[in-house]
Design a protein around this motif. Structure first.
Motif, PDB file in Angstrom:
ATOM      1  N   PRO A  76       0.817  -1.227   0.000  1.00  0.00           N
ATOM      2  CA  PRO A  76       0.000   0.000   0.000  1.00  0.00           C
ATOM      3  C   PRO A  76       0.846   1.270   0.000  1.00  0.00           C
ATOM      4  N   GLU A  77       2.037   1.207   0.579  1.00  0.00           N
ATOM      5  CA  GLU A  77       2.909   2.376   0.589  1.00  0.00           C
ATOM      6  C   GLU A  77       3.447   2.677  -0.813  1.00  0.00           C
ATOM      7  N   GLU A  78       3.686   1.624  -1.598  1.00  0.00           N
ATOM      8  CA  GLU A  78       4.209   1.809  -2.953  1.00  0.00           C
ATOM      9  C   GLU A  78       3.123   2.273  -3.918  1.00  0.00           C
ATOM     10  N   GLU A  79       1.931   1.697  -3.809  1.00  0.00           N
ATOM     11  CA  GLU A  79       0.822   2.016  -4.719  1.00  0.00           C
ATOM     12  C   GLU A  79      -0.453   2.271  -3.905  1.00  0.00           C
ATOM     13  N   PRO A  80      -0.519   3.418  -3.221  1.00  0.00           N
ATOM     14  CA  PRO A  80      -1.686   3.684  -2.364  1.00  0.00           C
ATOM     15  C   PRO A  80      -3.000   3.793  -3.137  1.00  0.00           C
ATOM     16  N   HIS A  81      -2.953   4.368  -4.337  1.00  0.00           N
ATOM     17  CA  HIS A  81      -4.188   4.527  -5.120  1.00  0.00           C
ATOM     18  C   HIS A  81      -4.736   3.178  -5.558  1.00  0.00           C
ATOM     19  N   LEU A  82      -3.856   2.322  -6.068  1.00  0.00           N
ATOM     20  CA  LEU A  82      -4.268   0.991  -6.522  1.00  0.00           C
ATOM     21  C   LEU A  82      -4.824   0.178  -5.356  1.00  0.00           C
ATOM     22  N   ALA A 101      -0.603  -6.786  -7.354  1.00  0.00           N
ATOM     23  CA  ALA A 101       0.675  -6.753  -8.067  1.00  0.00           C
ATOM     24  C   ALA A 101       0.624  -5.726  -9.189  1.00  0.00           C
ATOM     25  N   LEU A 102       1.798  -5.298  -9.584  1.00  0.00           N
ATOM     26  CA  LEU A 102       1.928  -4.314 -10.662  1.00  0.00           C
ATOM     27  C   LEU A 102       2.919  -4.839 -11.686  1.00  0.00           C
ATOM     28  N   SER A 103       2.550  -4.750 -12.965  1.00  0.00           N
ATOM     29  CA  SER A 103       3.419  -5.169 -14.060  1.00  0.00           C
ATOM     30  C   SER A 103       3.939  -3.934 -14.775  1.00  0.00           C
ATOM     31  N   ALA A 104       5.246  -3.852 -14.918  1.00  0.00           N
ATOM     32  CA  ALA A 104       5.865  -2.689 -15.552  1.00  0.00           C
ATOM     33  C   ALA A 104       5.822  -2.824 -17.065  1.00  0.00           C
ATOM     34  N   MET A 105       4.608  -2.847 -17.615  1.00  0.00           N
ATOM     35  CA  MET A 105       4.423  -2.944 -19.058  1.00  0.00           C
ATOM     36  C   MET A 105       3.475  -1.838 -19.520  1.00  0.00           C
ATOM     37  N   ASP A 106       3.737  -1.312 -20.717  1.00  0.00           N
ATOM     38  CA  ASP A 106       2.852  -0.282 -21.251  1.00  0.00           C
ATOM     39  C   ASP A 106       1.566  -0.879 -21.802  1.00  0.00           C
ATOM     40  N   VAL A 122      -4.174 -10.270  -8.043  1.00  0.00           N
ATOM     41  CA  VAL A 122      -4.766  -9.385  -9.041  1.00  0.00           C
ATOM     42  C   VAL A 122      -3.673  -8.425  -9.476  1.00  0.00           C
ATOM     43  N   CYS A 123      -3.386  -8.428 -10.764  1.00  0.00           N
ATOM     44  CA  CYS A 123      -2.269  -7.639 -11.290  1.00  0.00           C
ATOM     45  C   CYS A 123      -2.759  -6.670 -12.363  1.00  0.00           C
ATOM     46  N   VAL A 124      -2.277  -5.457 -12.310  1.00  0.00           N
ATOM     47  CA  VAL A 124      -2.550  -4.473 -13.356  1.00  0.00           C
ATOM     48  C   VAL A 124      -1.224  -3.976 -13.909  1.00  0.00           C
ATOM     49  N   THR A 125      -1.248  -3.482 -15.124  1.00  0.00           N
ATOM     50  CA  THR A 125      -0.032  -2.952 -15.731  1.00  0.00           C
ATOM     51  C   THR A 125       0.053  -1.452 -15.515  1.00  0.00           C
ATOM     52  N   THR A 126       1.270  -0.936 -15.607  1.00  0.00           N
ATOM     53  CA  THR A 126       1.446   0.510 -15.489  1.00  0.00           C
ATOM     54  C   THR A 126       0.740   1.231 -16.641  1.00  0.00           C
ATOM     55  N   GLY A 127       0.660   0.552 -17.800  1.00  0.00           N
ATOM     56  CA  GLY A 127      -0.055   1.143 -18.932  1.00  0.00           C
ATOM     57  C   GLY A 127      -1.526   1.320 -18.658  1.00  0.00           C
ATOM     58  N   LEU A 128      -2.127   0.396 -17.897  1.00  0.00           N
ATOM     59  CA  LEU A 128      -3.541   0.526 -17.542  1.00  0.00           C
ATOM     60  C   LEU A 128      -3.738   1.667 -16.549  1.00  0.00           C
ATOM     61  N   LEU A 129      -2.899   1.728 -15.526  1.00  0.00           N
ATOM     62  CA  LEU A 129      -3.025   2.800 -14.523  1.00  0.00           C
ATOM     63  C   LEU A 129      -2.880   4.175 -15.160  1.00  0.00           C
ATOM     64  N   ARG A 130      -2.009   4.271 -16.146  1.00  0.00           N
ATOM     65  CA  ARG A 130      -1.756   5.575 -16.772  1.00  0.00           C
ATOM     66  C   ARG A 130      -2.926   6.049 -17.631  1.00  0.00           C
ATOM     67  N   ARG A 131      -3.711   5.106 -18.162  1.00  0.00           N
ATOM     68  CA  ARG A 131      -4.744   5.471 -19.129  1.00  0.00           C
ATOM     69  C   ARG A 131      -6.145   5.619 -18.528  1.00  0.00           C
ATOM     70  N   THR A 239     -13.457   0.344 -23.944  1.00  0.00           N
ATOM     71  CA  THR A 239     -13.208   1.075 -25.184  1.00  0.00           C
ATOM     72  C   THR A 239     -11.790   1.646 -25.208  1.00  0.00           C
ATOM     73  N   LYS A 240     -11.374   2.244 -24.099  1.00  0.00           N
ATOM     74  CA  LYS A 240     -10.033   2.822 -24.016  1.00  0.00           C
ATOM     75  C   LYS A 240      -8.955   1.757 -24.164  1.00  0.00           C
ATOM     76  N   VAL A 241      -9.108   0.671 -23.403  1.00  0.00           N
ATOM     77  CA  VAL A 241      -8.082  -0.379 -23.400  1.00  0.00           C
ATOM     78  C   VAL A 241      -7.987  -1.049 -24.765  1.00  0.00           C
ATOM     79  N   SER A 242      -9.124  -1.358 -25.377  1.00  0.00           N
ATOM     80  CA  SER A 242      -9.107  -2.004 -26.694  1.00  0.00           C
ATOM     81  C   SER A 242      -8.460  -1.111 -27.737  1.00  0.00           C
TER      82      SER A 242
END
Length: 302
Positions: A76-82, A101-106, A122-131, A239-242
């Motif tokens: 939680p300290e590394e990714e409080p929003h997630l 978990a976080l994946s360092a992929m666009d 449950v893992c999300v990518t940095t590309g998803l968080l950014r968009r 729609t955004k992700v696709s």
């Protein structure tokens, strides 16, 4: 095959489909192992290899997926929003919090994997968080948590084992040096027969898993939309992700494609055409149509 007790609505159709798929794959698995024992004349070797691979996939599927997707557990300290979004959704659904978990992929995507609700990531990518904005991210994570709640993550992990085993045997027999020995026709014929049986089993399991996978994605969309009461946010995320995935380099998409059955949306580039029979996910149009209907049932755009 009951779901854990959560506020995600039970889906009897999903449960029945999972049971039917596992039953059919179980019959196929027994027939496959029996055929290998008859062909190879060594039940010990067949059972040890098959059992070892099944145990490895069941116990280490989460680690394998994270490693392949360059993911790591985050605090939680590394990714409080997630973590905040996951905490809020787990409270809404009244379910245990999975590892985050976080994946360092666009590549913008998310997935859930693990052998049981108590051992799930449950893992999300940095590309998803950014968009995505917060509401869209909430919709995607609710979709993934629905997979966990309905236990279909574990079912897909187990169900995909037979295809993995058959696929490995196809590759082994194809590249085997013994297969190329012209002087040993009996060995060549035996390996050719093993390859034919393995290829047939792989094709059948491939179709069964994809039929289940398409329904489970629609079920997860429906459950997420009803839990958050914001189907339009999930539709916007889809729609955004696709659209963003269509612009990801083909090389990166190929790295991710083996895990398409676990993803929020498949890693397919622009211009990719797949017959619906072979797709791990329903079409974007079908998913958006379902969310539009749910929006109307809930009283309009929310």
């Amino acid at each position: 095959m009951n779901t854990m007790t959560t506020r995600f609505r039970p889906d009897r159709q999903l449960t029945l489909r999972m049971l039917a798929t596992l039953f059919l794959l179980g019959l196929l698995y027994v027939a496959f192992i029996a055929a290998l024992i008859v062909l190879l004349k060594s039940w010990i070797v067949v059972v040890v290899i098959a059992g070892g691979l099944l145990a490895a996939q069941f116990w280490f599927s989460d680690r394998i997926a994270l490693f392949a997707m360059h993911g790591r557990a985050v605090t939680p300290e590394e990714e409080p929003h997630l973590h905040g979004v996951v905490d809020r959704l787990c409270a809404m659904a009244d379910m245990p919090k999975p590892q985050v978990a976080l994946s360092a992929m666009d590549l913008p995507n998310a997935f859930a994997t693990g052998r049981s609700p108590g051992h799930t990531v449950v893992c999300v990518t940095t590309g998803l968080l950014r968009r995505l904005d917060t509401e869209e991210l909430e919709g995607v994570l609710a979709h993934e948590l629905s997979h966990v709640a309905h236990r279909d993550v574990a079912v897909i992990t187990i169900a995909s084992f037979l295809g993995v085993l058959a696929g490995l045997l196809v590759r082994f027999t194809f590249y085997s040096e013994l297969f190329g020995r012209r002087g040993d026709q009996n060995t060549a014929a035996l390996l050719a027969l093993v390859m034919a049986v393995s290829a047939t089993v792989y094709a059948i399991s491939f179709l069964l898993i994809r039929t289940l996978s398409r329904y489970r994605e629609l079920a997860a969309d429906r459950s997420a939309a009803l839990l958050t009461a914001r189907p339009s946010a999930l539709a916007s995320a889809l729609t955004k992700v696709s659209g963003a995935i269509a612009r990801i380099p083909t090389r990166d998409l190929r790295t991710a494609q083996p895990f398409n059955a676990f993803f929020f949306t498949p890693a397919l580039g622009e211009g990719t055409t797949l017959f619906s029979l072979f797709s791990t996910h329903p079409s974007l149009e079908r998913r958006l149509d379902q969310l539009a209907r749910i929006s109307q049932e809930l009283g309009g755009p929310t």
